[in-house]
Design an enzyme around this catalytic site. Structure first.
Site, PDB file in Angstrom:
ATOM      1  N   GLU A   1      -6.422 -17.653  -6.554  1.00  0.00           N
ATOM      2  CA  GLU A   1      -6.858 -17.032  -4.656  1.00  0.00           C
ATOM      3  C   GLU A   1      -5.228 -17.823  -4.131  1.00  0.00           C
ATOM      4  OE1 GLU A   1     -10.270 -15.442  -3.583  1.00  0.00           O
ATOM      5  OE2 GLU A   1     -10.104 -17.318  -3.157  1.00  0.00           O
ATOM      6  N   GLU A   2      -4.775 -17.142  -3.319  1.00  0.00           N
ATOM      7  CA  GLU A   2      -3.556 -17.959  -2.343  1.00  0.00           C
ATOM      8  C   GLU A   2      -4.375 -19.391  -1.330  1.00  0.00           C
ATOM      9  OE1 GLU A   2      -3.271 -17.875   0.958  1.00  0.00           O
ATOM     10  OE2 GLU A   2      -4.668 -16.633   1.504  1.00  0.00           O
TER      11      GLU A   2
ATOM     12  N   ARG B   1     -22.451 -19.104   7.418  1.00  0.00           N
ATOM     13  CA  ARG B   1     -22.075 -19.844   7.086  1.00  0.00           C
ATOM     14  C   ARG B   1     -22.181 -20.439   8.695  1.00  0.00           C
ATOM     15  NH1 ARG B   1     -16.234 -21.356   4.755  1.00  0.00           N
ATOM     16  NH2 ARG B   1     -16.717 -21.081   2.036  1.00  0.00           N
TER      17      ARG B   1
ATOM     18  N   ARG C   1     -11.927 -25.771  -4.256  1.00  0.00           N
ATOM     19  CA  ARG C   1     -10.488 -25.791  -3.844  1.00  0.00           C
ATOM     20  C   ARG C   1     -10.045 -26.741  -4.384  1.00  0.00           C
ATOM     21  NH1 ARG C   1      -9.709 -21.851   1.257  1.00  0.00           N
ATOM     22  NH2 ARG C   1     -11.814 -20.531   0.995  1.00  0.00           N
TER      23      ARG C   1
ATOM     24  N   ASP D   1     -17.050 -28.753  -1.549  1.00  0.00           N
ATOM     25  CA  ASP D   1     -17.908 -28.260  -2.463  1.00  0.00           C
ATOM     26  C   ASP D   1     -17.350 -28.265  -4.006  1.00  0.00           C
ATOM     27  OD1 ASP D   1     -16.294 -26.212  -1.673  1.00  0.00           O
ATOM     28  OD2 ASP D   1     -17.608 -24.397  -2.563  1.00  0.00           O
TER      29      ASP D   1
ATOM     30  N   SER E   1     -18.375 -25.012   2.668  1.00  0.00           N
ATOM     31  CA  SER E   1     -17.233 -25.588   2.104  1.00  0.00           C
ATOM     32  C   SER E   1     -16.019 -26.238   2.520  1.00  0.00           C
ATOM     33  CB  SER E   1     -15.750 -24.083   1.393  1.00  0.00           C
ATOM     34  OG  SER E   1     -15.225 -24.284   1.445  1.00  0.00           O
TER      35      SER E   1
END
Length: 546
Positions: A392-393, A48, A310, A307, A147
Site C-alpha cells: 500500500e502507498e 480506534r 508499516r 505496531d 497503529s
C-alpha cells in the site's frame, strides 16, 4: 496542507499526554450509544478512539471481546486466540479487559511470554503458522493497537483464521453486536476478575519473539545480510518491535544498531508530525527527523510504526524514501531474486498507489491486482499464493516466503525493513539507488497525499459517488481517460473516485474518523502539473459532493 511551525521538532511538555489521567478515563468514562462518535466503529484497521472523548473505553473493549467470542462460537472457531498489544498507554488496560472476557468465555488465549509487546505481523504469522495444514480447531487473533496514531488513542482489531484484517462482513457483525451490548449496559458480557483470569488454565504463554525470529530465514536471505557486514540502523519508534530487533541481530549475527530502545507512552522522543501532533508514522519526514539525521552512519536504516506493520526506509543518498519508491524497488528486486515463485503469481496494490508500480510490475512480467484501500483485500490472494507481494502507498507491505507460500496476510514492517537490508547486501545498491535507476526507465512522477475539509454529509456523498457524476472532460489540460468508482481487480467499491489522464491522476476518499477527505495526486510531468491536478481535483470533488 499547512505545516505546523513545530513540525520536525521535539514536543514541548504541554503536548505530552497525562498517562494516569488517560488510563483513569479508560475505566471511568462510559460511552453514550446515542452519540455516533462514541459507538464501536470498525474502520480499515479496527476500532480506534480515545478514552478522553469516550470513544475507546473499557466498555468498548469488553463489548468487542464478547462480540468476538460470540462470532467464534457461531462459526466454529475453537482453536487458540493469539493476543498481542503495542506500547500505547491504553493498550495494556485494553489487553487486561480482553483477557477478562476471553477467559470467562472459555477461550484458549496465547499471551506473550514475559509480558512482551507483540507486533501486528507477528500475530498474523502466529495464526497462519498454527493453522497450517489444519481444517478444524483453527486459531485467530486480536491485536490491541491504534497503529501509528497519537499517544492518547487506543485501538483493537480482529484477525480471523486467515491471519489478515477481518473482512467487512465480520467487522460489521462484531460492531453491531458490541454496540448492542453497550446499549444494554453490558448485559450479556461474561467476565472474570483479572487476578482470576490471569491464572486461568486457558491462558498460555507463547514465545512470539523466538518463534517469529527463527522463521525469518524462510522469507529473507539473512545469511547474505550477515556475510555482507553492512551497517544497519533501526529505530523502533518506541513501538512493539523494540524487543525484537536486538534478538534478530543476535540470532543472525547482523551488524545492526538499535538507535533508540526507549519505551515511553508519552512518546516524548518523537519529533512532531506535519500538523504538530505526535504520530509514529515512519513515512513522514517530520516524524522521522531523528533517524534521517543519522543516515550517514549506516548503509541503510529503517523504522517501523508502533505496531510494526508499516516501514520507513532511510538511505544515505536519498534520505527517507517515499513509500511508492520503495515498493517499486521491492517489486523489481523480489522478482529477480525469488526463483521459486510461480510465474503466474501477481502483485497486489491499491488504487491510490503510484503508477510506477504498475509499470515495474509489467517490466518483471507479472499482472497487477489493483484493489481498494485496505489490506483485507489482499488476504485471500496471499493465502492461496496467487499474490506473492502486496503493498500500500501508506508504507505497508508483505510478501511470500522463498518457496512462494504465505508468510503473513497482514502488513509486516519487519520483513519490509529486512528486505531493504537484503537488497543492499546482495546488489551493492540500496533501495534509493535502485529506484533512481528504475525511474530513468519508467518515469519519475511526483506524488502527494493531502486532505481537505468535508462535512459528514459530503463524505457520505463522496463515498457513494457514481462515475457519471464527474462532469469534467479534462484534467490539467489532458482528456480524462477513465473515471473509476470500483477497483479493477475485484470490482469492489473504492469508497470514492479515481480520475485518470495520460500523465496524471487523482483519487479522493472520505476519512472514516475525521471531517476531511483525502486526495491522492500523481503527475509524470512535474510539480507544476501536479499542483494543477490538485486544484482541479478539489473543484471536481466539491462539485460532486453538492
Amino acid at each position: 496542507m499547512d505545516i505546523h511551525p513545530l513540525a520536525g521538532t521535539l514536543p514541548p511538555a504541554s503536548l505530552l499526554i497525562d498517562v494516569p489521567k488517560l488510563v483513569a478515563a479508560y475505566y471511568t468514562n462510559i460511552p453514550d450509544p446515542d452519540v455516533p462518535a462514541q459507538r464501536v466503529t470498525f474502520g480499515t484497521s479496527g476500532h480506534r478512539g480515545s478514552a478522553f472523548s469516550s470513544s475507546f473505553n473499557e466498555w468498548h473493549i469488553v463489548a468487542i471481546a464478547q462480540a468476538i467470542c460470540a462470532w467464534r462460537r457461531e462459526h466454529g472457531i475453537d482453536g487458540p486466540l493469539f493476543l498481542g498489544r503495542d506500547t500505547h498507554a491504553l493498550s495494556y488496560p485494553a489487553l487486561l479487559s480482553c483477557l477478562e472476557v476471553l477467559t470467562a468465555n472459555g477461550v484458549e488465549v496465547m499471551v506473550a511470554a514475559h509480558d512482551a509487546y507483540t507486533p501486528t505481523p507477528v500475530i498474523s504469522h502466529a495464526i497462519l503458522t498454527y493453522n497450517a495444514g489444519k481444517t478444524a480447531h483453527l486459531a485467530d487473533g486480536i491485536v490491541i493497537t491504534p497503529s501509528h496514531n497519537p499517544p492518547h488513542e487506543g485501538g483493537i482489531k480482529y484477525n480471523p483464521p486467515n491471519g489478515g484484517p477481518a473482512e467487512v462482513a465480520i467487522t460489521r457483525w462484531i460492531e453491531s453486536r458490541a454496540n448492542e451490548l453497550i446499549r444494554s449496559r453490558l448485559n450479556g458480557v461474561q467476565r472474570l476478575p483479572y487476578a482470576q483470569a490471569r491464572i486461568s488454565p486457558t491462558v498460555h504463554e507463547h514465545d512470539y519473539i523466538a518463534t517469529y525470529t527463527k522463521d525469518l530465514v524462510n522469507v529473507i536471505d539473512m545469511a547474505a545480510i550477515r556475510q555482507s557486514k553492512i551497517k544497519l540502523g533501526v529505530d523502533p519508534l518506541g513501538g512493539a518491535g523494540v524487543q525484537y530487533w536486538g534478538h534478530i541481530a543476535e540470532v543472525y549475527g547482523l551488524n545492526l544498531t538499535v538507535t533508540n530502545t526507549v519505551v515511553d507512552p508519552t512518546f516524548r522522543f518523537m519529533t512532531l508530525d506535519w500538523d504538530g501532533n505526535i504520530r509514529m508514522d515512519p513515512s513522514s519526514a517530520y516524524a522521522m527527523r531523528g533517524l534521517i539525521g543519522l543516515k550517514d552512519q549506516f548503509d541503510v536504516a529503517f523504522a517501523c510504526d508502533t505496531d510494526h506493520d508499516r516501514h520507513g526506509i532511510v538511505t544515505r543518498h536519498a534520505g527517507l524514501l517515499p513509500p511508492n519508491h520503495f515498493l517499486t524497488a521491492c517489486i523489481w528486486y523480489l522478482f529477480h531474486h525469488r526463483p521459486a515463485w510461480a510465474p503466474e503469481t501477481k502483485v497486489g496494490t491499491t488504487v491510490v498507489s503510484s503508477r510506477t508500480i504498475e509499470r515495474v510490475t509489467k517490466k518483471v512480467g507479472r499482472a497487477l491486482y489493483d484493489v481498494p484501500v485496505g489490506f483485507k483485500w489482499f488476504v485471500e490472494g496471499l493465502c492461496t499464493g496467487a499474490l506473492v507481494f502486496a503493498g500500500e502507498e501508506s508504507a505497508g507491505a508483505t510478501f511470500a516466503r522463498h518457496d512462494g507460500s504465505v508468510w503473513t496476510t497482514d502488513k509486516d514492517g519487519i520483513i519490509a525493513s529486512l528486505l531493504a537490508a537484503e537488497m543492499t547486501a546482495k546488489t551493492g545498491k540500496d533501495p534509493g539507488e535502485w529506484y533512481a535507476l528504475l525511474a530513468k526507465e519508467l518515469g519519475a512522477p511526483v506524488y502527494e497525499r493531502c486532505e481537505a475539509p468535508a462535512t459528514r454529509e459530503q463524505k457520505e456523498r463522496l463515498a457513494h459517488i457514481r462515475a457519471e457524476e464527474v462532469q469534467a472532460k479534462t484534467l490539467a489540460g489532458e482528456p480524462i481517460l477513465s473515471v473509476l468508482t470500483h477497483a479493477p481487480a475485484n470490482d469492489a467499491p473504492i469508497g470514492g473516485v479515481k480520475v485518470i489522464a495520460e500523465n496524471g491522476w487523482f483519487a479522493a476518499r472520505p476519512s472514516g474518523t475525521e471531517d476531511i477527505y483525502k486526495i491522492y495526486v500523481e503527475s509524470f510531468l512535474g510539480e507544476a502539473h501536479l499542483r494543477r491536478i490538485l486544484d482541479e481535483a478539489q473543484q471536481i470533488v466539491t462539485a460532486a459532493m453538492r
